[in-house]
Write an enzyme that holds these catalytic residues in place. Structure first.
Site, PDB file in Angstrom:
ATOM      1  N   LEU A   1      15.062  13.123  30.874  1.00 45.25           N
ATOM      2  CA  LEU A   1      16.466  12.937  30.525  1.00 45.25           C
ATOM      3  C   LEU A   1      17.228  14.401  30.474  1.00 45.25           C
ATOM      4  CD1 LEU A   1      15.457  10.828  27.636  1.00 45.25           C
ATOM      5  CD2 LEU A   1      16.777  10.150  29.590  1.00 45.25           C
TER       6      LEU A   1
ATOM      7  N   ASN B   1       9.631  11.018  20.982  1.00 46.99           N
ATOM      8  CA  ASN B   1       8.376  10.889  22.110  1.00 46.99           C
ATOM      9  C   ASN B   1       7.361  10.617  21.556  1.00 46.99           C
ATOM     10  OD1 ASN B   1       7.860  10.313  24.644  1.00 46.99           O
ATOM     11  ND2 ASN B   1       7.500  12.445  25.096  1.00 46.99           N
TER      12      ASN B   1
ATOM     13  N   HIS C   1       3.345  11.576  23.200  1.00 47.23           N
ATOM     14  CA  HIS C   1       2.899  12.253  24.434  1.00 47.23           C
ATOM     15  C   HIS C   1       1.226  12.318  24.342  1.00 47.23           C
ATOM     16  CE1 HIS C   1       2.600  14.742  27.854  1.00 47.23           C
ATOM     17  NE2 HIS C   1       1.807  15.599  27.219  1.00 47.23           N
TER      18      HIS C   1
ATOM     19  N   ASP D   1       8.419  18.252  26.557  1.00 50.63           N
ATOM     20  CA  ASP D   1       7.377  17.927  25.577  1.00 50.63           C
ATOM     21  C   ASP D   1       7.173  19.085  24.756  1.00 50.63           C
ATOM     22  OD1 ASP D   1       6.582  15.471  27.034  1.00 50.63           O
ATOM     23  OD2 ASP D   1       5.397  16.499  28.393  1.00 50.63           O
TER      24      ASP D   1
HETATM   25  C1  GAR Z   1       1.290   6.356  26.293  1.00 49.20           C
HETATM   26  O1  GAR Z   1      -0.004   6.941  26.441  1.00 49.20           O
HETATM   27  C2  GAR Z   1       2.241   7.673  26.237  1.00 49.20           C
HETATM   28  O2  GAR Z   1       1.638   8.660  25.471  1.00 49.20           O
HETATM   29  C3  GAR Z   1       2.642   8.096  27.553  1.00 49.20           C
HETATM   30  O3  GAR Z   1       2.626   6.815  28.357  1.00 49.20           O
HETATM   31  C4  GAR Z   1       1.929   5.894  27.736  1.00 49.20           C
HETATM   32  C5  GAR Z   1       2.662   4.496  27.523  1.00 49.20           C
HETATM   33  O4  GAR Z   1       1.716   3.478  27.064  1.00 49.20           O
HETATM   34  N1  GAR Z   1       3.538   8.837  27.616  1.00 49.20           N
HETATM   35  C6  GAR Z   1       3.956  10.043  28.392  1.00 49.20           C
HETATM   36  O5  GAR Z   1       3.126  10.413  29.083  1.00 49.20           O
HETATM   37  C7  GAR Z   1       5.344  10.835  28.350  1.00 49.20           C
HETATM   38  N2  GAR Z   1       5.047  12.061  28.693  1.00 49.20           N
HETATM   39  P1  GAR Z   1       2.475   2.129  26.748  1.00 49.20           P
HETATM   40  O6  GAR Z   1       3.540   1.813  27.814  1.00 49.20           O
HETATM   41  O7  GAR Z   1       1.414   1.108  26.782  1.00 49.20           O
HETATM   42  O8  GAR Z   1       3.146   2.044  25.463  1.00 49.20           O
END
Ligand code: GAR
Length: 209
Positions: free
Chosen positions: A88, A102, A104, A140
């Site tokens: 964003l 968020n 991470h 992040d």
């Molecule tokens: C999660 O593991 C989250 O930490 C990651 O995407 C996945 C979504 O899982 N996010 C990132 O990597 C953001 N930088 P979900 O769709 O099953 O909630």
């Protein structure tokens, strides 16, 4: 507290939030991908959805403005990024400062960006996990509020870590969102974060059971 959840994919974190009996209300789920399974989860839960496809917008700013307009239309107080895989713009993020979270899949500040489980294995980390943080213009990098922590075993691979980290995510994300809903956690105008009325310096660590 009116909450919007932004998603791009599977939506298991959205599901954990839906199942958590939050004292706030999830009023909308917004996806940048029409095929995101997270949208099905929202439908089943009877929650409004909106898809805003980034490729339909000429610029990142134009896409962000469309997202912002939808959040305003839902009268959102808190934006929760749950697997939302779009960066964003600083202008957008600034408008939601202290009101956007968020999650991470690493113990930030370690392993920003993608492929965090591979990075943790490659680095020989003995601990790995996930972090809930406020979103700032730097990727992040906003203040970390809580971390789910696990011990890396010798036989762990990317898949086993992904599975274990996900389980921790489903525990810590609803917890932090609820802290904001019930004002256990407060973001102050000067940028300081209070937890139980005390300044939060380091993220609260929650260990895998
Ligand atoms: C999660 O593991 C989250 O930490 C990651 O995407 C996945 C979504 O899982 N996010 C990132 O990597 C953001 N930088 P979900 O769709 O099953 O909630």
């Amino acid at each position: 507290m009116r909450i919007a959840v932004l998603v791009s994919g599977h939506g298991s974190n959205l599901q954990a939030l839906l199942d958590a009996n939050l004292s706030g209300q999830i009023v909308g789920v917004l996806s940048n991908k029409p095929t995101a399974y997270a949208l099905q989860r929202a439908h089943v839960a009877g929650i409004a959805t909106q898809t805003i496809e980034h490729q339909n917008y000429a610029s990142r700013d134009a896409f962000d403005q469309a997202v912002h307009a939808q959040l305003l239309a839902w009268h959102v107080d808190l934006v929760v990024l749950a697997g939302f895989m779009r960066i964003l713009s600083p202008a957008f993020v600034t408008q939601w400062e202290g009101r956007m979270l968020n999650i991470h899949p690493s113990l930030l500040p370690k392993h920003k960006g993608m492929h965090t489980h591979a990075k943790a294995l490659e680095a020989g980390d003995t601990q790995h996990g996930c972090t809930v943080h406020f979103v700032t213009a730097q990727l992040d990098s906003g203040q970390s509020l809580a971390q789910g922590v696990l011990t890396v075993n010798v036989d762990d691979d990317q898949d086993s870590l992904a599975q274990r980290v996900h389980k921790l995510e489903h525990k810590i994300y609803p917890l932090v969102v609820e802290w904001l809903c019930n004002k256990t956690l407060v973001y102050q105008a000067n940028g300081e974060v209070l937890l139980h009325e005390k300044k939060l310096h380091d993220p609260v660590q929650i260990f895998e059971e």
